[in-house]
Design a protein around this motif. Sequence first.
Motif, PDB file in Angstrom:
ATOM      1  N   GLY A 111       0.816  -1.215   0.000  1.00  0.00           N
ATOM      2  CA  GLY A 111       0.000   0.000   0.000  1.00  0.00           C
ATOM      3  C   GLY A 111       0.846   1.259   0.000  1.00  0.00           C
ATOM      4  N   ILE A 112       1.969   1.232   0.705  1.00  0.00           N
ATOM      5  CA  ILE A 112       2.871   2.388   0.737  1.00  0.00           C
ATOM      6  C   ILE A 112       3.490   2.606  -0.639  1.00  0.00           C
ATOM      7  N   GLU A 113       3.856   1.537  -1.312  1.00  0.00           N
ATOM      8  CA  GLU A 113       4.383   1.664  -2.681  1.00  0.00           C
ATOM      9  C   GLU A 113       3.333   2.298  -3.593  1.00  0.00           C
ATOM     10  N   ALA A 114       2.068   1.880  -3.433  1.00  0.00           N
ATOM     11  CA  ALA A 114       0.984   2.466  -4.239  1.00  0.00           C
ATOM     12  C   ALA A 114       0.861   3.966  -3.956  1.00  0.00           C
ATOM     13  N   LEU A 115       0.898   4.341  -2.684  1.00  0.00           N
ATOM     14  CA  LEU A 115       0.823   5.768  -2.330  1.00  0.00           C
ATOM     15  C   LEU A 115       2.012   6.538  -2.893  1.00  0.00           C
ATOM     16  N   GLU A 148      -4.350   7.831  -4.607  1.00  0.00           N
ATOM     17  CA  GLU A 148      -5.023   8.883  -3.838  1.00  0.00           C
ATOM     18  C   GLU A 148      -5.086   8.534  -2.355  1.00  0.00           C
ATOM     19  N   GLU A 149      -5.447   7.271  -2.082  1.00  0.00           N
ATOM     20  CA  GLU A 149      -5.594   6.804  -0.705  1.00  0.00           C
ATOM     21  C   GLU A 149      -5.299   5.316  -0.668  1.00  0.00           C
ATOM     22  N   ALA A 150      -4.797   4.848   0.466  1.00  0.00           N
ATOM     23  CA  ALA A 150      -4.638   3.414   0.699  1.00  0.00           C
ATOM     24  C   ALA A 150      -5.213   3.092   2.068  1.00  0.00           C
ATOM     25  N   VAL A 151      -6.010   2.039   2.106  1.00  0.00           N
ATOM     26  CA  VAL A 151      -6.541   1.527   3.360  1.00  0.00           C
ATOM     27  C   VAL A 151      -5.793   0.238   3.662  1.00  0.00           C
ATOM     28  N   ASN A 181      -4.510  -7.156  11.548  1.00  0.00           N
ATOM     29  CA  ASN A 181      -4.883  -7.292  12.951  1.00  0.00           C
ATOM     30  C   ASN A 181      -3.745  -7.791  13.832  1.00  0.00           C
ATOM     31  N   GLY A 182      -2.557  -7.940  13.285  1.00  0.00           N
ATOM     32  CA  GLY A 182      -1.391  -8.297  14.089  1.00  0.00           C
ATOM     33  C   GLY A 182      -0.761  -7.040  14.677  1.00  0.00           C
ATOM     34  N   GLN A 183      -0.571  -7.004  15.989  1.00  0.00           N
ATOM     35  CA  GLN A 183      -0.101  -5.786  16.650  1.00  0.00           C
ATOM     36  C   GLN A 183       1.268  -5.343  16.161  1.00  0.00           C
ATOM     37  N   GLU A 184       2.206  -6.269  16.031  1.00  0.00           N
ATOM     38  CA  GLU A 184       3.540  -5.879  15.564  1.00  0.00           C
ATOM     39  C   GLU A 184       3.471  -5.340  14.134  1.00  0.00           C
ATOM     40  N   ALA A 185       2.682  -5.981  13.292  1.00  0.00           N
ATOM     41  CA  ALA A 185       2.525  -5.508  11.913  1.00  0.00           C
ATOM     42  C   ALA A 185       1.883  -4.122  11.884  1.00  0.00           C
ATOM     43  N   LEU A 186       0.877  -3.890  12.733  1.00  0.00           N
ATOM     44  CA  LEU A 186       0.245  -2.562  12.801  1.00  0.00           C
ATOM     45  C   LEU A 186       1.261  -1.491  13.184  1.00  0.00           C
ATOM     46  N   ASN A 187       2.127  -1.806  14.139  1.00  0.00           N
ATOM     47  CA  ASN A 187       3.173  -0.860  14.531  1.00  0.00           C
ATOM     48  C   ASN A 187       4.106  -0.567  13.356  1.00  0.00           C
ATOM     49  N   CYS A 188       4.430  -1.603  12.572  1.00  0.00           N
ATOM     50  CA  CYS A 188       5.280  -1.416  11.386  1.00  0.00           C
ATOM     51  C   CYS A 188       4.597  -0.509  10.368  1.00  0.00           C
ATOM     52  N   ILE A 189       3.306  -0.729  10.130  1.00  0.00           N
ATOM     53  CA  ILE A 189       2.582   0.104   9.158  1.00  0.00           C
ATOM     54  C   ILE A 189       2.632   1.562   9.604  1.00  0.00           C
ATOM     55  N   ARG A 190       2.319   1.815  10.868  1.00  0.00           N
ATOM     56  CA  ARG A 190       2.341   3.198  11.376  1.00  0.00           C
ATOM     57  C   ARG A 190       3.726   3.829  11.217  1.00  0.00           C
ATOM     58  N   THR A 191       4.751   3.086  11.600  1.00  0.00           N
ATOM     59  CA  THR A 191       6.118   3.584  11.494  1.00  0.00           C
ATOM     60  C   THR A 191       6.491   3.849  10.036  1.00  0.00           C
ATOM     61  N   ASN A 192       6.143   2.916   9.160  1.00  0.00           N
ATOM     62  CA  ASN A 192       6.486   3.062   7.748  1.00  0.00           C
ATOM     63  C   ASN A 192       5.740   4.229   7.093  1.00  0.00           C
ATOM     64  N   LEU A 193       4.480   4.420   7.446  1.00  0.00           N
ATOM     65  CA  LEU A 193       3.738   5.569   6.912  1.00  0.00           C
ATOM     66  C   LEU A 193       4.344   6.885   7.408  1.00  0.00           C
ATOM     67  N   ASP A 234      -0.932  10.860   5.929  1.00  0.00           N
ATOM     68  CA  ASP A 234      -2.171  11.581   5.619  1.00  0.00           C
ATOM     69  C   ASP A 234      -2.967  10.923   4.491  1.00  0.00           C
ATOM     70  N   LYS A 235      -2.351  10.027   3.728  1.00  0.00           N
ATOM     71  CA  LYS A 235      -3.057   9.341   2.645  1.00  0.00           C
ATOM     72  C   LYS A 235      -3.373   7.880   2.992  1.00  0.00           C
ATOM     73  N   GLY A 236      -2.977   7.468   4.193  1.00  0.00           N
ATOM     74  CA  GLY A 236      -3.203   6.096   4.611  1.00  0.00           C
ATOM     75  C   GLY A 236      -4.208   6.017   5.742  1.00  0.00           C
ATOM     76  N   ARG A 237      -5.003   4.967   5.715  1.00  0.00           N
ATOM     77  CA  ARG A 237      -5.954   4.709   6.788  1.00  0.00           C
ATOM     78  C   ARG A 237      -5.740   3.272   7.228  1.00  0.00           C
ATOM     79  N   ILE A 238      -5.617   3.059   8.524  1.00  0.00           N
ATOM     80  CA  ILE A 238      -5.322   1.726   9.060  1.00  0.00           C
ATOM     81  C   ILE A 238      -6.541   1.203   9.805  1.00  0.00           C
TER      82      ILE A 238
END
Length: 187
Positions: free
Chosen positions: A56-60, A65-68, A72-84, A91-95
């Motif tokens: 999704g980050i590559e797409a952004l 325009e937006e990536a959702v 539901n894995g906590q460590e993966a969610l932390n990675c997504i937030r950090t990577n965004l 601002d273009k990503g929604r988790i």
Amino acid sequence: MRVIAGLAKRIPLITPVGLDTRPTTDRTKETLFNMLQPYIVDCNFLDLFSGSGAIGIEALSRGAEEAVFVENGQEALNCIRTNLTKTKLMDKGRILNLDVLSALIKLEHQGGKFDIVFMDPPYLKGEEEKVLTYLKDSCLIDKNTLIVVEAALETDFTYLEELHFYIDKIKKYKTNMHVFIYPEASD
């Protein structure tokens, strides 16, 4: 692992530790996005089973325009937030911190549609069939929505016709493949 092209080109991404996720290699990601590039700019991108969020980050980075991101894995969610945050694309990503089917129901209630749906579910567990079964009657997609499934080479997709989807193309790699799927146009 890094962002291959676009606004965030060359920014390194973090991935969850362990075997719960399989980060897509840079070479495979580059091949995938070379095929997706004509569809990326200004699209609404849905990244299911997001892992690190790299797809999704590559797409952004390449102009979506937006990536959702659905994970539901906590460590993966932390990675997504950090990577965004690192890529300045927050601002273009929604988790959505939900299992995929619950997230699809929530997204459907919120309205809107996706131009590209990418999913990289656990291999050989039948998760892609569950998602496609849900999407076949969903307002989240239309006849122009491209669905890309990353799957093991031996994954069975013979059920697609019954669900009124068709395979446009398949790109095989050493151990996995990307399957490009469209809904059949309704009469």
